[in-house]
Design a protein around this motif. Structure first.
Motif, mmCIF file in Angstrom:
data_model
loop_
_atom_site.group_PDB
_atom_site.id
_atom_site.type_symbol
_atom_site.label_atom_id
_atom_site.label_comp_id
_atom_site.label_asym_id
_atom_site.label_seq_id
_atom_site.Cartn_x
_atom_site.Cartn_y
_atom_site.Cartn_z
ATOM 1 N N VAL A 1 41.990 35.940 28.381
ATOM 2 C CA VAL A 1 42.395 37.161 28.897
ATOM 3 C C VAL A 1 43.937 37.305 28.947
ATOM 4 N N SER B 1 40.308 40.922 26.308
ATOM 5 C CA SER B 1 39.970 41.231 27.255
ATOM 6 C C SER B 1 38.377 40.863 27.511
ATOM 7 N N HIS B 2 37.631 40.281 26.401
ATOM 8 C CA HIS B 2 36.269 39.906 26.248
ATOM 9 C C HIS B 2 36.295 38.775 25.367
ATOM 10 N N ASP C 1 34.148 42.554 35.337
ATOM 11 C CA ASP C 1 35.677 42.672 35.031
ATOM 12 C C ASP C 1 36.248 41.275 35.770
#
Length: 114
Positions: free
Chosen positions: A11, A16-17, A50
């Protein structure tokens, strides 16, 4: 913990994933053992969430955990300043210097094992 650390590294690196493959490659790059079951379990738990919200929720949970007992109470009272009638704070103990005895020159610089 190493799965979580690898996830967070991915990250921080801009992904982000991260996928199971991303986490596996990070763990293999440092020679860590890869447990695919743990990676998949972790990814199923964080799917659609998140990471900043997860960290914030974790901090709230840790804030309610007591740590230190009486020591924490003493440090909180000390941080608030000296109240009227309170005992003065103890000063840190100074370590006494122990002087070592110098070896005598009776052997004229020679020892048994020279």
């Amino acid at each position: 913990m190493k799965v979580i650390a690898a996830y967070l590294l991915a990250v921080l690196g801009g992904n982000s994933h991260p996928s199971a493959g991303d986490i596996t490659s990070i763990l293999e790059s440092v020679g860590a053992e890869v447990d695919v079951k743990r990676i998949n379990l972790f990814l199923s738990e964080v799917e659609g969430k998140d990471i900043t919200e997860l960290i914030a929720a974790g901090r709230e949970k840790f804030a309610s955990v007591p740590s230190g007992g009486a020591v924490a109470a003493v440090s909180v009272a000390g941080a608030g300043g000296a109240a009227a009638g309170s005992a003065p704070a103890e000063e840190p103990k100074k370590e006494e210097k122990v002087e070592e005895k110098e070896e005598s020159d009776d052997d004229m610089g020679f020892s048994l094992f020279d």
